[in-house]
Design a protein around this motif. Structure first.
Motif, mmCIF file in Angstrom:
data_model
loop_
_atom_site.group_PDB
_atom_site.id
_atom_site.type_symbol
_atom_site.label_atom_id
_atom_site.label_comp_id
_atom_site.label_asym_id
_atom_site.label_seq_id
_atom_site.Cartn_x
_atom_site.Cartn_y
_atom_site.Cartn_z
ATOM 1 N N ARG A 25 42.227 52.897 62.591
ATOM 2 C CA ARG A 25 42.439 52.290 63.904
ATOM 3 C C ARG A 25 41.446 51.163 64.166
ATOM 4 O O ARG A 25 41.781 50.152 64.748
ATOM 5 C CB ARG A 25 42.297 53.337 65.006
ATOM 6 C CG ARG A 25 43.577 54.073 65.260
ATOM 7 C CD ARG A 25 43.317 55.242 66.154
ATOM 8 N NE ARG A 25 44.491 56.059 66.222
ATOM 9 C CZ ARG A 25 45.340 56.072 67.236
ATOM 10 N NH1 ARG A 25 45.130 55.306 68.265
ATOM 11 N NH2 ARG A 25 46.393 56.838 67.230
ATOM 12 N N GLU A 26 40.180 51.372 63.726
ATOM 13 C CA GLU A 26 39.155 50.361 63.940
ATOM 14 C C GLU A 26 39.510 49.064 63.226
ATOM 15 O O GLU A 26 39.236 47.989 63.707
ATOM 16 C CB GLU A 26 37.797 50.887 63.492
ATOM 17 C CG GLU A 26 37.189 51.827 64.525
ATOM 18 C CD GLU A 26 35.886 52.420 64.084
ATOM 19 O OE1 GLU A 26 35.169 51.765 63.326
ATOM 20 O OE2 GLU A 26 35.599 53.543 64.506
ATOM 21 N N VAL A 76 53.313 36.673 69.405
ATOM 22 C CA VAL A 76 54.375 36.790 70.406
ATOM 23 C C VAL A 76 55.446 35.769 70.037
ATOM 24 O O VAL A 76 55.120 34.642 69.652
ATOM 25 C CB VAL A 76 53.828 36.480 71.825
ATOM 26 C CG1 VAL A 76 54.915 36.590 72.869
ATOM 27 C CG2 VAL A 76 52.679 37.404 72.160
ATOM 28 N N ASP A 133 58.487 32.501 78.220
ATOM 29 C CA ASP A 133 58.753 33.361 79.379
ATOM 30 C C ASP A 133 57.449 33.800 80.029
ATOM 31 O O ASP A 133 57.311 33.783 81.257
ATOM 32 C CB ASP A 133 59.537 34.603 78.960
ATOM 33 C CG ASP A 133 60.996 34.290 78.687
ATOM 34 O OD1 ASP A 133 61.421 33.154 78.983
ATOM 35 O OD2 ASP A 133 61.705 35.180 78.169
ATOM 36 N N ILE A 134 56.509 34.184 79.180
ATOM 37 C CA ILE A 134 55.204 34.649 79.685
ATOM 38 C C ILE A 134 54.523 33.541 80.489
ATOM 39 O O ILE A 134 54.006 33.770 81.579
ATOM 40 C CB ILE A 134 54.306 35.140 78.516
ATOM 41 C CG1 ILE A 134 54.827 36.486 77.987
ATOM 42 C CG2 ILE A 134 52.853 35.292 78.960
ATOM 43 C CD1 ILE A 134 54.237 36.895 76.651
ATOM 44 N N LYS A 180 56.600 41.903 79.098
ATOM 45 C CA LYS A 180 56.835 40.811 78.145
ATOM 46 C C LYS A 180 55.774 40.750 77.041
ATOM 47 O O LYS A 180 56.047 40.275 75.945
ATOM 48 C CB LYS A 180 56.903 39.477 78.885
ATOM 49 C CG LYS A 180 58.247 39.271 79.584
ATOM 50 C CD LYS A 180 58.394 37.906 80.143
ATOM 51 C CE LYS A 180 59.615 37.793 81.030
ATOM 52 N NZ LYS A 180 60.868 38.086 80.318
ATOM 53 N N ARG A 216 42.565 48.034 62.741
ATOM 54 C CA ARG A 216 43.693 47.435 63.449
ATOM 55 C C ARG A 216 43.234 46.622 64.665
ATOM 56 O O ARG A 216 43.904 45.697 65.071
ATOM 57 C CB ARG A 216 44.654 48.514 63.918
ATOM 58 C CG ARG A 216 45.594 48.968 62.820
ATOM 59 C CD ARG A 216 46.507 50.022 63.332
ATOM 60 N NE ARG A 216 47.385 49.502 64.360
ATOM 61 C CZ ARG A 216 48.108 50.248 65.154
ATOM 62 N NH1 ARG A 216 48.052 51.561 65.055
ATOM 63 N NH2 ARG A 216 48.891 49.715 66.067
ATOM 64 N N SER A 217 42.081 47.018 65.227
ATOM 65 C CA SER A 217 41.624 46.346 66.444
ATOM 66 C C SER A 217 41.363 44.849 66.229
ATOM 67 O O SER A 217 41.466 44.065 67.137
ATOM 68 C CB SER A 217 40.373 47.017 66.986
ATOM 69 O OG SER A 217 39.323 46.791 66.091
ATOM 70 N N LEU A 276 55.320 40.736 83.514
ATOM 71 C CA LEU A 276 54.440 40.103 82.525
ATOM 72 C C LEU A 276 53.948 41.137 81.510
ATOM 73 O O LEU A 276 53.913 40.880 80.305
ATOM 74 C CB LEU A 276 53.256 39.448 83.244
ATOM 75 C CG LEU A 276 52.270 38.701 82.367
ATOM 76 C CD1 LEU A 276 52.909 37.449 81.809
ATOM 77 C CD2 LEU A 276 51.033 38.321 83.153
ATOM 78 N N VAL A 292 56.275 33.182 83.800
ATOM 79 C CA VAL A 292 55.902 34.281 84.718
ATOM 80 C C VAL A 292 54.493 34.051 85.253
ATOM 81 O O VAL A 292 54.224 34.242 86.441
ATOM 82 C CB VAL A 292 56.027 35.661 84.020
ATOM 83 C CG1 VAL A 292 55.498 36.774 84.913
ATOM 84 C CG2 VAL A 292 57.475 35.957 83.665
ATOM 85 N N LEU A 293 53.610 33.599 84.356
ATOM 86 C CA LEU A 293 52.224 33.333 84.788
ATOM 87 C C LEU A 293 52.189 32.238 85.859
ATOM 88 O O LEU A 293 51.449 32.347 86.842
ATOM 89 C CB LEU A 293 51.374 32.903 83.589
ATOM 90 C CG LEU A 293 50.653 34.030 82.868
ATOM 91 C CD1 LEU A 293 49.979 33.487 81.630
ATOM 92 C CD2 LEU A 293 49.621 34.687 83.755
ATOM 93 N N LEU A 341 45.490 48.292 70.552
ATOM 94 C CA LEU A 341 44.705 47.939 69.374
ATOM 95 C C LEU A 341 43.224 48.269 69.511
ATOM 96 O O LEU A 341 42.457 48.030 68.603
ATOM 97 C CB LEU A 341 44.859 46.438 69.088
ATOM 98 C CG LEU A 341 46.271 45.992 68.748
ATOM 99 C CD1 LEU A 341 46.339 44.480 68.673
ATOM 100 C CD2 LEU A 341 46.723 46.591 67.429
ATOM 101 N N ARG A 342 42.841 48.796 70.650
ATOM 102 C CA ARG A 342 41.408 49.087 70.837
ATOM 103 C C ARG A 342 40.971 50.243 69.942
ATOM 104 O O ARG A 342 41.718 51.201 69.741
ATOM 105 C CB ARG A 342 41.130 49.444 72.298
ATOM 106 C CG ARG A 342 41.284 48.274 73.228
ATOM 107 C CD ARG A 342 40.137 47.305 73.042
ATOM 108 N NE ARG A 342 40.418 46.068 73.715
ATOM 109 C CZ ARG A 342 39.540 45.419 74.472
ATOM 110 N NH1 ARG A 342 38.348 45.896 74.648
ATOM 111 N NH2 ARG A 342 39.864 44.293 75.037
ATOM 112 N N ALA A 343 39.734 50.109 69.469
ATOM 113 C CA ALA A 343 39.193 51.141 68.587
ATOM 114 C C ALA A 343 38.876 52.403 69.373
ATOM 115 O O ALA A 343 38.246 52.344 70.420
ATOM 116 C CB ALA A 343 37.934 50.611 67.922
ATOM 117 N N VAL A 364 47.583 39.293 67.075
ATOM 118 C CA VAL A 364 48.829 39.681 67.748
ATOM 119 C C VAL A 364 49.692 38.435 67.889
ATOM 120 O O VAL A 364 49.210 37.385 68.291
ATOM 121 C CB VAL A 364 48.522 40.270 69.152
ATOM 122 C CG1 VAL A 364 49.805 40.661 69.865
ATOM 123 C CG2 VAL A 364 47.598 41.467 69.043
#
Lengths: 135, 80
Positions: B2-3, B12, B19-20, A74, B5-6, A71, B23-24, A80-82, B10
């Protein structure tokens, strides 16, 4: 002399107070002991079943562990954490330095066979490191 | 940098998402199985405990009976 011999050959008896009770007690005790032995056999069977179940549990946990690994693979590989910029500038150098030291120490040490516990501990520390990096 | 980007979303891929989810589901089924096995082990452990308790009481009974025999044999009625 003959009288002495006769005396030595004489038999003495002791009357048992409650013979039936004694007999019953002995028989009941025997029965109890046989029951304990029977119970011991049952206990052995239960223990065997328990060990089989524990082994099955271990297999299931390994399978679950593998599935969770799948998992994780996948899911997108992003971090992505600051992380504070000042700390990140200093920390990586130190970490790299430590890692190099660790590697050289490992190279010097003779390779030991990893036990199951060692492998799990390594896995745990890797997961903990990843959790720390997530913040 | 970076801050910033947080807070980014996201994504998928749809096939991977499926698939995820599969699997779950498998993980959830495995956990149910694990819980069942744990329950079995627990009931076997309880059976073991019950057997131990039964041994204890039977040994106490045996002890009492042997003491009874000993008492009777130690105090004979009369000697001939």
């Amino acid at each position: 002399m003959v009288k002495m011999k006769e005396q030595s050959n004489e038999l003495f008896f002791v009357q048992v107070k409650a013979p039936n009770e004694v007999r019953r007690n002995i028989l009941e005790t025997l029965k109890d002991i046989v029951e304990v032995l029977k119970s011991f056999e049952k206990f052995k069977h239960i223990r065997h079943q328990k060990l089989e179940n524990i082994n099955h549990l271990r297999v299931l946990l390994r399978q679950a562990n593998k599935m969770l690994g799948d998992l994780r693979i996948k899911l997108p590989q992003t971090n992505l954490r600051a992380i504070p910029v000042k700390d990140t500038a200093k920390q990586p150098k130190k970490v790299h330095h430590k890692k190099k030291k660790g590697k050289s120490a490992e190279e010097k040490m003779p390779k030991k066979e990893m036990t199951e516990v060692d492998k799990l501990e390594a896995e745990l520390s890797a997961i903990e490191a990843k959790l720390k990096s997530l913040g | 940098m970076r801050e910033q980007r947080s807070g980014m979303p996201v994504f998928v891929k749809v096939d991977e998402y499926k698939d995820i989810l599969d699997v779950l589901d498998m993980i959830k089924a495995k956990i149910r199985e694990i819980r069942g096995t744990l329950g079995d082990i627990n009931s076997l452990r309880n059976e073991e405990d019950a057997e131990f308790a039964a041994w204890n009481s039977t040994i106490s009974e045996i002890e009492k009976k042997v003491e009874g025999i000993d008492r009777i044999m130690f105090e004979p009625e009369q000697a001939w």
